[in-house]
Design a protein around this motif. Structure first.
Motif, PDB file in Angstrom:
ATOM      1  N   GLY A 376      -8.175  43.964  19.805  1.00 13.94           N
ATOM      2  CA  GLY A 376      -8.702  43.159  20.192  1.00 13.94           C
ATOM      3  C   GLY A 376      -7.109  43.161  21.250  1.00 13.94           C
ATOM      4  O   GLY A 376      -7.679  41.628  22.134  1.00 13.94           O
ATOM      5  N   LEU A 377      -5.902  43.240  21.308  1.00 14.28           N
ATOM      6  CA  LEU A 377      -4.897  42.437  22.111  1.00 14.28           C
ATOM      7  C   LEU A 377      -4.090  43.534  22.624  1.00 14.28           C
ATOM      8  O   LEU A 377      -3.794  44.510  21.456  1.00 14.28           O
ATOM      9  CB  LEU A 377      -4.231  42.131  20.426  1.00 14.28           C
ATOM     10  CG  LEU A 377      -3.160  40.702  21.378  1.00 14.28           C
ATOM     11  CD1 LEU A 377      -2.737  39.759  20.260  1.00 14.28           C
ATOM     12  CD2 LEU A 377      -1.670  41.684  21.608  1.00 14.28           C
ATOM     13  N   GLN A 378      -4.258  43.671  23.378  1.00 10.73           N
ATOM     14  CA  GLN A 378      -3.446  44.640  24.396  1.00 10.73           C
ATOM     15  C   GLN A 378      -2.209  44.435  25.025  1.00 10.73           C
ATOM     16  O   GLN A 378      -2.013  43.309  25.562  1.00 10.73           O
ATOM     17  CB  GLN A 378      -4.214  45.714  25.460  1.00 10.73           C
ATOM     18  CG  GLN A 378      -5.049  46.741  24.344  1.00 10.73           C
ATOM     19  CD  GLN A 378      -4.841  47.530  22.921  1.00 10.73           C
ATOM     20  OE1 GLN A 378      -3.518  47.961  23.815  1.00 10.73           O
ATOM     21  NE2 GLN A 378      -4.536  47.404  22.158  1.00 10.73           N
ATOM     22  N   ILE A 379      -1.042  45.648  25.047  1.00 15.21           N
ATOM     23  CA  ILE A 379       0.041  44.418  26.213  1.00 15.21           C
ATOM     24  C   ILE A 379       0.475  44.926  27.096  1.00 15.21           C
ATOM     25  O   ILE A 379       0.206  46.846  27.196  1.00 15.21           O
ATOM     26  CB  ILE A 379       0.887  44.167  25.113  1.00 15.21           C
ATOM     27  CG1 ILE A 379       0.985  43.582  24.068  1.00 15.21           C
ATOM     28  CG2 ILE A 379       2.085  43.690  26.026  1.00 15.21           C
ATOM     29  CD1 ILE A 379       1.998  43.267  23.273  1.00 15.21           C
ATOM     30  N   VAL A 380       1.345  45.016  28.944  1.00 22.42           N
ATOM     31  CA  VAL A 380       1.021  46.114  29.574  1.00 22.42           C
ATOM     32  C   VAL A 380       2.647  44.643  29.302  1.00 22.42           C
ATOM     33  O   VAL A 380       3.269  43.807  30.248  1.00 22.42           O
ATOM     34  CB  VAL A 380       0.383  45.216  30.826  1.00 22.42           C
ATOM     35  CG1 VAL A 380       0.587  45.993  32.103  1.00 22.42           C
ATOM     36  CG2 VAL A 380      -0.793  45.756  30.038  1.00 22.42           C
ATOM     37  N   PHE A 381       4.043  45.509  30.321  1.00 19.76           N
ATOM     38  CA  PHE A 381       5.480  45.514  29.931  1.00 19.76           C
ATOM     39  C   PHE A 381       5.686  45.340  31.305  1.00 19.76           C
ATOM     40  O   PHE A 381       4.572  45.547  32.143  1.00 19.76           O
ATOM     41  CB  PHE A 381       5.817  46.631  28.951  1.00 19.76           C
ATOM     42  CG  PHE A 381       5.417  46.665  27.338  1.00 19.76           C
ATOM     43  CD1 PHE A 381       6.080  45.412  26.842  1.00 19.76           C
ATOM     44  CD2 PHE A 381       4.451  47.256  27.090  1.00 19.76           C
ATOM     45  CE1 PHE A 381       6.006  45.794  25.755  1.00 19.76           C
ATOM     46  CE2 PHE A 381       4.956  47.356  25.591  1.00 19.76           C
ATOM     47  CZ  PHE A 381       5.075  46.584  24.913  1.00 19.76           C
ATOM     48  N   GLN A 382       6.632  45.005  31.712  1.00 18.53           N
ATOM     49  CA  GLN A 382       7.459  44.909  32.698  1.00 18.53           C
ATOM     50  C   GLN A 382       7.865  45.958  33.775  1.00 18.53           C
ATOM     51  O   GLN A 382       7.134  46.332  34.808  1.00 18.53           O
ATOM     52  CB  GLN A 382       8.267  44.282  32.716  1.00 18.53           C
ATOM     53  CG  GLN A 382       9.696  44.092  34.416  1.00 18.53           C
ATOM     54  CD  GLN A 382      10.774  43.310  34.186  1.00 18.53           C
ATOM     55  OE1 GLN A 382      10.961  42.626  32.868  1.00 18.53           O
ATOM     56  NE2 GLN A 382      11.615  43.381  34.740  1.00 18.53           N
ATOM     57  N   GLN A 454     -11.040  47.449  26.092  1.00 17.54           N
ATOM     58  CA  GLN A 454     -11.854  46.227  26.045  1.00 17.54           C
ATOM     59  C   GLN A 454     -10.982  45.176  25.115  1.00 17.54           C
ATOM     60  O   GLN A 454     -11.890  44.862  24.208  1.00 17.54           O
ATOM     61  CB  GLN A 454     -13.501  46.735  25.642  1.00 17.54           C
ATOM     62  CG  GLN A 454     -13.413  48.143  26.142  1.00 17.54           C
ATOM     63  CD  GLN A 454     -14.738  48.265  26.188  1.00 17.54           C
ATOM     64  OE1 GLN A 454     -14.914  48.590  24.281  1.00 17.54           O
ATOM     65  NE2 GLN A 454     -15.693  48.682  27.049  1.00 17.54           N
ATOM     66  N   PRO A 455      -9.823  44.645  25.230  1.00 14.64           N
ATOM     67  CA  PRO A 455      -9.501  43.845  24.228  1.00 14.64           C
ATOM     68  C   PRO A 455      -9.856  42.553  24.927  1.00 14.64           C
ATOM     69  O   PRO A 455     -10.529  42.356  26.146  1.00 14.64           O
ATOM     70  CB  PRO A 455      -8.723  43.752  24.886  1.00 14.64           C
ATOM     71  CG  PRO A 455      -8.430  44.658  26.644  1.00 14.64           C
ATOM     72  CD  PRO A 455      -9.016  45.079  26.245  1.00 14.64           C
ATOM     73  N   ALA A 456      -9.631  41.169  24.152  1.00 15.80           N
ATOM     74  CA  ALA A 456     -10.095  40.700  24.145  1.00 15.80           C
ATOM     75  C   ALA A 456      -9.033  39.152  24.385  1.00 15.80           C
ATOM     76  O   ALA A 456      -9.327  38.679  25.941  1.00 15.80           O
ATOM     77  CB  ALA A 456     -10.208  39.396  23.002  1.00 15.80           C
ATOM     78  N   LEU A 457      -7.994  39.808  23.972  1.00 14.50           N
ATOM     79  CA  LEU A 457      -6.597  39.192  25.127  1.00 14.50           C
ATOM     80  C   LEU A 457      -5.727  40.258  25.458  1.00 14.50           C
ATOM     81  O   LEU A 457      -5.879  40.877  25.040  1.00 14.50           O
ATOM     82  CB  LEU A 457      -5.594  38.349  23.538  1.00 14.50           C
ATOM     83  CG  LEU A 457      -5.204  37.510  24.288  1.00 14.50           C
ATOM     84  CD1 LEU A 457      -4.856  36.055  25.219  1.00 14.50           C
ATOM     85  CD2 LEU A 457      -3.573  37.298  23.448  1.00 14.50           C
ATOM     86  N   LEU A 458      -5.076  39.935  26.915  1.00 15.22           N
ATOM     87  CA  LEU A 458      -3.804  40.636  26.894  1.00 15.22           C
ATOM     88  C   LEU A 458      -2.932  39.664  27.230  1.00 15.22           C
ATOM     89  O   LEU A 458      -2.631  38.641  28.256  1.00 15.22           O
ATOM     90  CB  LEU A 458      -4.085  41.281  28.500  1.00 15.22           C
ATOM     91  CG  LEU A 458      -3.903  42.418  29.216  1.00 15.22           C
ATOM     92  CD1 LEU A 458      -4.052  43.756  28.670  1.00 15.22           C
ATOM     93  CD2 LEU A 458      -4.586  42.376  30.795  1.00 15.22           C
ATOM     94  N   ILE A 459      -1.419  41.000  27.099  1.00 13.77           N
ATOM     95  CA  ILE A 459      -0.834  40.422  26.643  1.00 13.77           C
ATOM     96  C   ILE A 459       0.091  40.223  28.112  1.00 13.77           C
ATOM     97  O   ILE A 459       0.117  41.977  28.493  1.00 13.77           O
ATOM     98  CB  ILE A 459       0.233  39.886  26.020  1.00 13.77           C
ATOM     99  CG1 ILE A 459      -0.791  39.093  24.707  1.00 13.77           C
ATOM    100  CG2 ILE A 459       1.974  39.327  26.126  1.00 13.77           C
ATOM    101  CD1 ILE A 459      -0.117  39.524  23.680  1.00 13.77           C
ATOM    102  N   ALA A 460       0.277  40.186  28.835  1.00 16.56           N
ATOM    103  CA  ALA A 460       1.159  40.521  30.090  1.00 16.56           C
ATOM    104  C   ALA A 460       2.559  39.947  30.553  1.00 16.56           C
ATOM    105  O   ALA A 460       2.633  38.886  30.628  1.00 16.56           O
ATOM    106  CB  ALA A 460       0.538  40.510  31.822  1.00 16.56           C
ATOM    107  N   ASP A 461       3.279  41.275  30.032  1.00 16.31           N
ATOM    108  CA  ASP A 461       5.009  40.292  30.088  1.00 16.31           C
ATOM    109  C   ASP A 461       5.265  41.065  31.125  1.00 16.31           C
ATOM    110  O   ASP A 461       6.100  42.154  31.300  1.00 16.31           O
ATOM    111  CB  ASP A 461       5.069  41.317  29.407  1.00 16.31           C
ATOM    112  CG  ASP A 461       6.910  40.513  28.537  1.00 16.31           C
ATOM    113  OD1 ASP A 461       6.932  39.839  29.144  1.00 16.31           O
ATOM    114  OD2 ASP A 461       7.742  40.331  27.598  1.00 16.31           O
ATOM    115  N   GLU A 462       5.833  40.032  32.403  1.00 13.84           N
ATOM    116  CA  GLU A 462       6.126  39.801  33.662  1.00 13.84           C
ATOM    117  C   GLU A 462       5.672  40.968  34.061  1.00 13.84           C
ATOM    118  O   GLU A 462       6.882  42.080  35.153  1.00 13.84           O
ATOM    119  CB  GLU A 462       8.450  40.461  33.417  1.00 13.84           C
ATOM    120  CG  GLU A 462       8.903  39.103  32.642  1.00 13.84           C
ATOM    121  CD  GLU A 462       9.069  38.075  33.687  1.00 13.84           C
ATOM    122  OE1 GLU A 462       8.559  38.330  35.157  1.00 13.84           O
ATOM    123  OE2 GLU A 462      10.174  37.395  33.368  1.00 13.84           O
TER     124      GLU A 462
END
Lengths: 567, 315
Positions: A376-382, A454-462
């Protein structure tokens, strides 16, 4: 300021300090292109700041190194042209004479002040080094001169700072030390290569005004290299726009940036985030996706001595992200924004507070069904250069997550192809490897990898900080598109208010571990409640010019795929 | 002040390490096959006599008590008596210390003085003739057994050219000239491998450091290449170099056996071999404890040097 003074400090346009004529620099045969710099000419007068404006790979830093005589020869060589400094051709000088010019007649300030200073030497000694090399001053005289210089650079408590090591100084102070060392012998030419790119926005504003001031005080010609239109607008008397090693256009800053004559300059200007919140960023759903409540976190430093240093990274930070909205988390380096993002992603544990994902406490959710949370939660990094495994094809990277979640191989690969097309990359590229792609493409692949789950929340860090403005604009457009056609919520972590204004419906401003203000983007820009927010807004470079040109350029920002294919 | 605290802390941790070493060494003997009492008693003794000797030695006590007694003795400087020569262990070692210490120091000093400049220049001009000859030289030296090199040196420089004595050791108290003459060939033999090791580490780290931004800054200030290398590059490369030099000390104590044999030097290396051959356990124990103490002390000195070299390493 009297009239006489302003006359005295006008650029001496007749007797140029630096004249670069038809400079051509060759690259090694296996490089992307043959010439790093192709027939470039420009000049800078004393008391004048010329900005070389260009994206990565435009050849701007090569020009600086060519002037300094510090090109990495024999790999990169000057083929032809002339570099005149006070009428003397630098290219004709012997290495020994050129060495005497460096530090004395021409000096340089670099992008990353932390790494540009020797970590093992006190900063005072590093400034003094220039004097020791080029003058016969005695030790005491050198010290006095260095202290005066440090004072000129508005460094505090110079006596104490003289003996300090670089890591004991803030980024801004380090850069002031670099500028002091560059100006120690009042050179005719000061080259500043992205001098504020590694600094926080408020520090950047102060360093830029210092450069502006010393340009006049030290009667120097300043060549300022930047990728940031805002910086050029803020300090440049004139600007030369570079692309692929050629000067696209040049002239007084205002006229070039306000009414660009060339397509490339227009595209560049259109890509620059406007200093105004865009409309249409309001969320279209109102279901709460994730909520962080009163998150606190303290790091205890471990050292060999018994007492660890305590750093409170987060103090009662709370925020919510709804479905279908992009929330900005904005702050300067070290404010705790990445820590908060990592805690929300459960990559780190908080000391206090709780996180609820769709109403359920995450710790309980993870205990019950870890996979559902992860999916449900995925991250993309700088840094897209380091966040893809170089030994896996991009397809392998993308299908890894779905396969782990039990999707069949065939389905996962079909999904990977579809999602690549979605992010604007040819589906046939699934078997290719990360090094075959540009930075912007890689970042899109990273986003594709995250979205494949297919996440519900994407954390986009810089996620756009390491990218050129034109590429940055494409990524932002793309994020907007996904948001508009799905329920995806995005927590967009950035240091750049301009970027946040482009896509966020709400913005949380962080400082020293606290969220000092959280508001709808529009009202945050119109009526910031906190002094700190105001100072952040005021520090944005080139604000006046960008605000002035906002309206006419907005349409072009939305140009569809035509420029998306460019990178 | 902070430095004194740091040093004290380091010394405290040294004590822990040494205690651990002592425990290990003691267990070695305790678990070793054969019974010291039987050995001392000889072949034709009655079991009662053996039992008496065992009691006399305290060997009937439980492990931890034996250990404490043994440790107490060592702390008082009593390392026991060599089984074969009947001379106190400490005295035996003391007699052999001078040659080994001399050889170790000359080797480390000589290799460092040759290797560091060599490595720095090879890094500065990587790909040049000097760099490639370092690489070739190092391949040859790593491939050639030390004793072969030793005999080659004797053959060429002693027998053919008659420059140095073939064998033997002259203590420094007998005059610096004869001392140097006698120790030159052993130093060359023992040092070659360290020259190569230190030079290659120096080359690799200096090459990395030369890519750093502050090197470019130093050049942009108009410093000469010599200053760039000595003032900026070398100090930043110092931590790994110092580590390798420190490791060198530890390794040399192993390598010294062969060199002492080739050159017939009466040092610790040969004493060790003799002690092992004769299973002279008290002597072996003494040697292990003393050499470990040397390692630990050198390690501590290196740790303290790190802090001195790099202000970012926190106390």
């Amino acid at each position: 300021m009297g009239a006489a003074k302003s006359v005295a400090t006008l650029p001496d346009t007749v007797n140029k300090a630096l004249e670069v004529e038809n400079l051509t620099v060759t690259l090694p045969p296996d490089a992307e292109r043959r010439l790093a710099v192709d027939d470039v000419s420009f000049s800078v007068a004393r008391n004048e700041i010329l900005c070389l404006l260009g994206e990565s790979g435009s050849g701007k830093s090569i020009i600086a190194l060519a002037i300094m005589g510090l090109l990495p020869r024999p790999v990169v060589n000057v083929r032809s042209g002339r570099i005149g400094l006070n009428g003397q051709d630098l290219l004709a000088l012997s290495p020994r004479r050129m060495r005497q010019m460096r530090g004395q007649q021409v000096s340089m300030v670099f992008q990353e002040p932390m790494t540009a200073l020797n970590p093992l030497l006190p900063v005072g000694d590093q400034i003094s080094e220039v004097l020791r090399t080029h003058t016969k001053l005695r030790k005491k005289e050198r010290r006095d001169r260095v202290l005066t210089l440090m004072d000129d650079m508005q460094l505090p408590d110079c006596e104490r700072l003289y003996a300090a090591y670089p890591h004991q100084l803030s980024g801004g102070q380090q850069q002031r030390v670099m500028i002091a060392s560059a100006l120690a012998l009042e050179p005719a030419l000061l080259i500043a290569d992205e001098p504020t790119t590694a600094l926080d926005v408020t520090t950047q504003a102060r360093i830029l005004s210092l450069i502006r001031k010393v340009c006049v005080d030290y009667n120097a010609a300043v060549l300022l290299i930047t990728h940031d239109v805002g910086v050029a607008a803020e300090v440049g008397d004139r600007v030369a726009v570079l692309r692929y090693g050629r000067v696209v256009e040049s002239g007084p800053t205002r006229s070039v940036l306000e009414s660009p004559a060339q397509d490339y300059t227009r595209m560049l200007m259109a890509s620059v985030p406007r200093f105004q919140p865009r409309t249409g960023n309001q969320p279209h759903h109102y279901r709460l996706l994730i909520e962080a409540r009163d998150i606190s976190k303290t790091y205890v430093g471990r050292s060999l001595s018994a007492k660890g240093r305590q750093v409170q990274a987060l103090r009662d930070a709370s925020l919510q992200v709804y479905e279908g909205e992009i929330v900005g988390l904005v702050g300067e380096s070290g404010c705790g924004k990445s820590t908060l993002a990592r805690i929300i992603a459960n990559l780190e544990q908080s000391d206090h507070g709780e996180i609820r994902f769709r109403g359920e406490e995450t710790k309980a959710l993870i205990a019950r069904d870890n996979r559902a949370f992860r999916k449900g939660l995925q991250i993309v990094f700088q840094d897209p250069y380091r966040s893809l495994n170089p030994r896996r094809s991009i397809g392998q990277s993308i299908v890894e997550g779905p396969l782990n979640m039990g999707v069949s191989s065939q389905e996962a690969w079909e999904g990977a192809r579809a999602i690549l097309e979605d992010v604007g990359i040819d589906a046939r590229a699934v078997t290719r490897f990360p090094h075959e792609f540009s930075g912007g493409q890689r970042q899109r692949i990273c986003i594709a990898r995250a979205l494949a789950m297919q996440p519900a929340l994407l954390i986009a860090d810089e996620i756009v900080s390491a990218l050129d403005v034109s590429v940055q604009a494409q990524i932002l457009n793309f994020l907007r598109e996904i948001r508009d056609r799905s329920d995806l919520g995005v927590l967009f972590v950035t240091h750049d208010l301009r970027v946040a204004a482009e896509i966020c419906s709400r913005i949380a401003v962080m400082r020293s571990g606290e969220i000092v203000e959280m508001q709808e983007t529009q009202s945050l820009f119109e009526s910031p409640q906190q002094d700190y927010t105001r100072s952040l807004l005021n520090a944005v470079p080139g604000k006046a010019l960008l605000e002035g040109t906002a309206i006419e350029l907005v349409d072009q920002t939305d140009r569809p795929a035509s420029c998306a294919k460019a990178d | 002040m902070a430095f004194a605290v740091f040093a004290a802390r380091r010394l405290a941790s040294m004590i822990w390490v040494m205690l651990f070493v002592a425990l290990f060494v003691f267990s070695l003997l305790y678990l070793a096959p054969g019974d010291a009492a039987t050995v001392i008693a000889g072949e034709d003794t009655s079991p009662e006599d053996v039992e008496r000797i065992r009691k006399g030695l305290g060997l009937d006590q439980p492990f931890h008590q034996q250990f404490l007694i043994w440790l107490g003795n060592i702390l008082q400087g009593d390392f026991g008596i060599s089984i074969f020569s009947n001379i106190p262990v400490l005295e035996l070692i003391g007699q052999r210390l001078d040659p080994t210490i001399s050889l170790t120091l000359t080797t480390i000093i000589f290799s460092t003085l040759v290797a560091v400049p060599f490595g720095v220049i090879a890094a500065w001009r990587s790909g040049s003739l000097i760099d490639r000859s370092l690489m070739l030289f190092s391949a040859i030296c790593f491939a050639m057994p030390a004793f072969v090199l030793g005999y080659c040196l004797i053959l060429l420089l002693s027998l053919q050219l008659d420059l140095f004595p073939v064998q033997g050791f002259v203590p420094i108290s007998d005059g610096i000239g004869p001392f140097l003459l006698a120790i030159t060939l052993p130093t060359l033999m023992l040092g070659t491998v360290y020259i190569v090791l230190i030079a290659r580490i120096t080359r690799a780290t200096v090459m990395d450091v030369l890519n750093e931004d502050y090197i470019r800054t130093a050049r942009s200030r108009g410093l000469s290449e010599r200053e760039v290398l000595i003032r900026h590059a070398l100090p930043n490369a110092a931590v790994p170099i110092v580590t390798v030099i420190g490791l060198g000390f530890a390794l040399i104590i192993g390598g010294v056996v062969i060199t002492e044999t080739v050159f017939n030097i009466p040092g610790i290396g040969r004493l060790t071999v003799d002690a092992i051959n004769k299973r002279d356990y008290p002597l072996i124990q003494g040697i292990i404890i003393l050499t470990s103490a040397v390692y630990v002390i050198i390690n501590t000195i290196i740790d303290i040097l790190y802090v001195y070299i790099d202000p970012r390493i926190r106390l």
